[in-house]
Design an enzyme around this catalytic site. Structure first.
Site, PDB file in Angstrom:
ATOM      1  CG  HIS A  32      -1.906  -1.131   1.194  1.00 49.53           C
ATOM      2  ND1 HIS A  32      -2.901  -1.264   0.254  1.00 49.53           N
ATOM      3  CD2 HIS A  32      -2.002  -2.216   1.991  1.00 49.53           C
ATOM      4  CE1 HIS A  32      -3.581  -2.377   0.484  1.00 49.53           C
ATOM      5  NE2 HIS A  32      -3.044  -2.974   1.535  1.00 49.53           N
ATOM      6  CG  HIS A 133      -6.392  -4.748   6.880  1.00 47.04           C
ATOM      7  ND1 HIS A 133      -6.455  -5.500   5.734  1.00 47.04           N
ATOM      8  CD2 HIS A 133      -7.642  -4.244   7.082  1.00 47.04           C
ATOM      9  CE1 HIS A 133      -7.684  -5.460   5.262  1.00 47.04           C
ATOM     10  NE2 HIS A 133      -8.430  -4.707   6.063  1.00 47.04           N
TER      11      HIS A 133
END
Length: 138
Positions: A32, A133
């Site tokens: 990410h 996450h």
């Protein structure tokens, strides 16, 4: 010469910080984080998903902020994650992100690129807490 040393020192610090993180945090970083995105236009997601070996994913978001800025989100109040866990946090500030949506299937997956600003929602663990996450944006 001084600039070259500063760049090398900065790279070393990033490598040490990433290496010192738990595996889930390293995974978050790999999936990410893109702090210095190249302007690849509509091809950005196709390149990044291939380069990061994420072609098995239908959707992914890249965050274009420093890891320190993203990690600071872990200090925001806890909220419930989509999976029901209570370790998510929403950023107060919008961040520059790119959403990659799968539009074409194998053998050559293709992705739509949508760069915009939004708050991010991340799950964090550890002490000090680190992102593990990406739960969403909005």
């Amino acid at each position: 010469m001084a600039l070259k040393c500063l760049v090398l020192f900065s790279l070393l610090v990033v490598l040490v910080l990433v290496g010192a993180q738990p595996p889930a945090a390293q995974n978050f970083h790999q999936r990410h984080m893109d702090t210095n995105p190249r302007d690849l236009g509509h091809n950005y997601c196709n390149q990044m998903m291939r380069n990061r070996n994420l072609l098995n994913r239908n959707f992914n978001t890249f965050v274009h902020e420093t890891f320190a800025v993203v990690q600071a989100v872990c200090r925001e109040p806890r909220i419930r994650c989509r999976n029901g866990e209570n370790n998510c946090h929403r950023s107060r500030q919008n961040m520059m992100i790119t959403d990659c949506n799968l539009t074409g299937l194998h053998p050559n997956p293709t992705y739509n690129t949508n760069r915009h600003q939004a708050s991010i929602i991340i799950a964090c663990v550890g002490n000090p807490p680190v992102p593990v996450h990406f739960d969403g944006s909005g």
